[in-house]
Design an enzyme around this catalytic site. Structure first.
Site, PDB file in Angstrom:
ATOM      1  N   TYR A 102      47.951  33.076  33.691  1.00 54.57           N
ATOM      2  CA  TYR A 102      48.153  34.579  35.016  1.00 54.57           C
ATOM      3  C   TYR A 102      50.095  34.103  34.828  1.00 54.57           C
ATOM      4  O   TYR A 102      50.559  34.975  34.856  1.00 54.57           O
ATOM      5  CB  TYR A 102      47.451  34.055  36.180  1.00 54.57           C
ATOM      6  CG  TYR A 102      48.122  35.133  36.899  1.00 54.57           C
ATOM      7  CD1 TYR A 102      46.963  36.401  36.759  1.00 54.57           C
ATOM      8  CD2 TYR A 102      49.035  35.382  37.865  1.00 54.57           C
ATOM      9  CE1 TYR A 102      46.842  37.230  37.343  1.00 54.57           C
ATOM     10  CE2 TYR A 102      48.910  36.913  39.028  1.00 54.57           C
ATOM     11  CZ  TYR A 102      48.313  37.425  38.723  1.00 54.57           C
ATOM     12  OH  TYR A 102      48.125  38.474  39.238  1.00 54.57           O
TER      13      TYR A 102
ATOM     14  N   SER B 278      53.492  40.626  39.621  1.00 53.93           N
ATOM     15  CA  SER B 278      53.246  39.911  40.184  1.00 53.93           C
ATOM     16  C   SER B 278      54.213  39.312  40.766  1.00 53.93           C
ATOM     17  O   SER B 278      55.094  38.711  40.071  1.00 53.93           O
ATOM     18  CB  SER B 278      51.349  38.797  40.338  1.00 53.93           C
ATOM     19  OG  SER B 278      51.350  37.779  40.746  1.00 53.93           O
TER      20      SER B 278
HETATM   21  P1  NAD Z   1      39.584  44.243  40.061  1.00 51.76           P
HETATM   22  O1  NAD Z   1      39.052  43.136  40.006  1.00 51.76           O
HETATM   23  O2  NAD Z   1      39.534  44.558  42.198  1.00 51.76           O
HETATM   24  O3  NAD Z   1      39.971  45.207  39.381  1.00 51.76           O
HETATM   25  C1  NAD Z   1      40.571  44.931  38.065  1.00 51.76           C
HETATM   26  C2  NAD Z   1      40.271  46.093  37.335  1.00 51.76           C
HETATM   27  O4  NAD Z   1      40.423  45.788  35.902  1.00 51.76           O
HETATM   28  C3  NAD Z   1      38.257  46.195  37.307  1.00 51.76           C
HETATM   29  O5  NAD Z   1      37.759  47.447  37.477  1.00 51.76           O
HETATM   30  C4  NAD Z   1      37.982  45.060  35.641  1.00 51.76           C
HETATM   31  O6  NAD Z   1      36.221  46.401  35.235  1.00 51.76           O
HETATM   32  C5  NAD Z   1      39.404  46.656  35.353  1.00 51.76           C
HETATM   33  N1  NAD Z   1      39.369  45.117  33.699  1.00 51.76           N
HETATM   34  C6  NAD Z   1      39.171  43.918  33.729  1.00 51.76           C
HETATM   35  N2  NAD Z   1      39.313  43.100  32.592  1.00 51.76           N
HETATM   36  C7  NAD Z   1      39.635  44.874  31.748  1.00 51.76           C
HETATM   37  C8  NAD Z   1      40.050  44.601  30.223  1.00 51.76           C
HETATM   38  N3  NAD Z   1      39.600  44.047  29.143  1.00 51.76           N
HETATM   39  N4  NAD Z   1      39.913  46.349  29.967  1.00 51.76           N
HETATM   40  C9  NAD Z   1      39.984  47.084  30.403  1.00 51.76           C
HETATM   41  N5  NAD Z   1      39.378  47.001  32.326  1.00 51.76           N
HETATM   42  C10 NAD Z   1      39.542  45.916  32.449  1.00 51.76           C
HETATM   43  O7  NAD Z   1      41.771  43.239  40.432  1.00 51.76           O
HETATM   44  P2  NAD Z   1      43.310  43.887  41.482  1.00 51.76           P
HETATM   45  O8  NAD Z   1      42.688  43.268  42.256  1.00 51.76           O
HETATM   46  O9  NAD Z   1      42.849  45.586  41.428  1.00 51.76           O
HETATM   47  O10 NAD Z   1      43.978  44.041  40.004  1.00 51.76           O
HETATM   48  C11 NAD Z   1      44.837  44.741  39.822  1.00 51.76           C
HETATM   49  C12 NAD Z   1      46.185  44.604  38.402  1.00 51.76           C
HETATM   50  O11 NAD Z   1      46.751  43.802  40.008  1.00 51.76           O
HETATM   51  C13 NAD Z   1      45.629  42.862  37.795  1.00 51.76           C
HETATM   52  O12 NAD Z   1      46.826  43.148  36.539  1.00 51.76           O
HETATM   53  C14 NAD Z   1      46.201  41.794  39.223  1.00 51.76           C
HETATM   54  O13 NAD Z   1      46.529  41.086  38.177  1.00 51.76           O
HETATM   55  C15 NAD Z   1      47.825  42.312  39.855  1.00 51.76           C
HETATM   56  N6  NAD Z   1      48.042  41.723  40.492  1.00 51.76           N
HETATM   57  C16 NAD Z   1      46.599  41.527  42.057  1.00 51.76           C
HETATM   58  C17 NAD Z   1      46.249  41.188  42.948  1.00 51.76           C
HETATM   59  C18 NAD Z   1      45.879  40.733  43.831  1.00 51.76           C
HETATM   60  O14 NAD Z   1      46.109  39.895  44.977  1.00 51.76           O
HETATM   61  N7  NAD Z   1      44.415  41.202  44.068  1.00 51.76           N
HETATM   62  C19 NAD Z   1      48.253  40.596  43.175  1.00 51.76           C
HETATM   63  C20 NAD Z   1      49.287  40.866  41.781  1.00 51.76           C
HETATM   64  C21 NAD Z   1      48.748  41.526  41.240  1.00 51.76           C
END
Ligand code: NAD
Length: 260
Positions: free
Chosen positions: A155, A142
């Site tokens: 985080y 991130s």
């Molecule tokens: P999201 O909530 O849309 O999807 C996350 C997925 O992870 C879900 O399908 C959930 O079921 C799964 N998950 C959660 N805990 C789990 C576990 N213990 N084992 C297996 N699966 C698990 O979230 P997103 O925004 O797509 O985030 C995905 C990644 O991107 C994360 O690592 C997040 O930190 C990172 N990220 C997101 C953003 C943002 O702005 N959305 C920015 C930077 C980084």
């Protein structure tokens, strides 16, 4: 097709960024594994890919459980014969001021982001070595792998930690053709971010609109969210890059929020 017949495991691929990466890899010919603790949603994504002519399977995987990670990777190897690409993407967000952060929530955050990255790496690397072809590991970092924001101590700590893991895996994997890189997205409108907007508004005493404009997108060059497609393009670049020239790196995709 940049990933023809490559076996690509994407954790957290039932939703958001991981799902878009899975769809993109499938379009590029990859055999995609939707690994998620939400098995019905993972199966739905795999069904969508298969119905569209791609190749995908869903596996139940809580990335914090060594047993589940190992069992799921074994299931993938039995079905598809190996592992070429791992995207360690599963993640959640929990926000509190540091002095109010429940220790249980802190441990949960580090377990999902760091234990999950470690356990999936540990399970996949032997297969990448055994094939003689190496492989690619991508960690979903991130902008918070590079800098901090208030309320996000767990985080930010976890996302910084992924850079250390990535650099170490790059050094250990080099002679086997195993590469590791980190993607560092800015804010992307996924369920993870939608949940944070009202929480941050309450914690900071400002409106939800101000959370978006004055907190999340304040430092971008154009006030725009990064999209799941933007992040998937970077994930494709890393997965399809077939030499050790690109390893140990972290690439920020954030509309210029961070330029380190
Ligand atoms: P999201 O909530 O849309 O999807 C996350 C997925 O992870 C879900 O399908 C959930 O079921 C799964 N998950 C959660 N805990 C789990 C576990 N213990 N084992 C297996 N699966 C698990 O979230 P997103 O925004 O797509 O985030 C995905 C990644 O991107 C994360 O690592 C997040 O930190 C990172 N990220 C997101 C953003 C943002 O702005 N959305 C920015 C930077 C980084």
């Amino acid at each position: 097709m940049k990933l023809k017949d490559k076996v690509c495991i994407v954790t957290g691929a039932a939703s958001g960024i991981g799902k878009e990466i899975a769809l993109t890899y499938a379009r590029e010919g990859g055999k995609v594994v939707i690994a998620d603790m939400n098995k019905p949603a993972a199966q739905a994504t795999a069904d969508e890919i298969n119905a569209g002519g791609g190749t995908a399977m869903a596996v139940a995987m809580d990335v914090t459980s060594e047993e589940q990670v190992n069992a799921a990777v074994a299931e993938v190897v039995a079905a598809y014969g190996g592992v070429d690409v791992l995207v360690s993407n599963a993640g959640i967000q929990i926000v509190h001021p540091v002095e109010e952060f429940p220790f249980a929530d802190w441990k949960k955050m580090l377990a999902i982001h760091l234990d999950g990255a470690f356990l999936t790496t540990k399970a996949c690397v032997p297969h990448m070595k055994a094939s003689g072809k190496g492989g690619t590991i991508i960690y979903m970092g991130s902008v918070h792998s590079k800098e901090a924001s208030v309320l996000k101590s767990a985080y930010v700590t976890a996302k910084h930690g992924l850079i250390g893991l990535c650099k170490t895996v790059s050094k250990e994997g080099g002679k086997f053709g195993i590469r590791a890189n980190v993607i560092c997205p800015g804010f992307v409108r996924t369920p993870l971010v939608d949940k944070q907007i009202p929480e941050q508004a309450a914690a900071l005493g400002i409106s939800e609109d101000d959370v978006i404009k004055k907190v999340m997108l304040k430092e971008t060059v154009d006030g725009e969210f990064t999209t799941v497609q933007d992040v998937a393009e970077v994930a494709l670049l890393f997965a399809g890059f077939n030499s050790n020239a690109l390893t140990g790196q972290s690439l920020i995709v954030s509309h210029g929020w961070n330029m380190q």
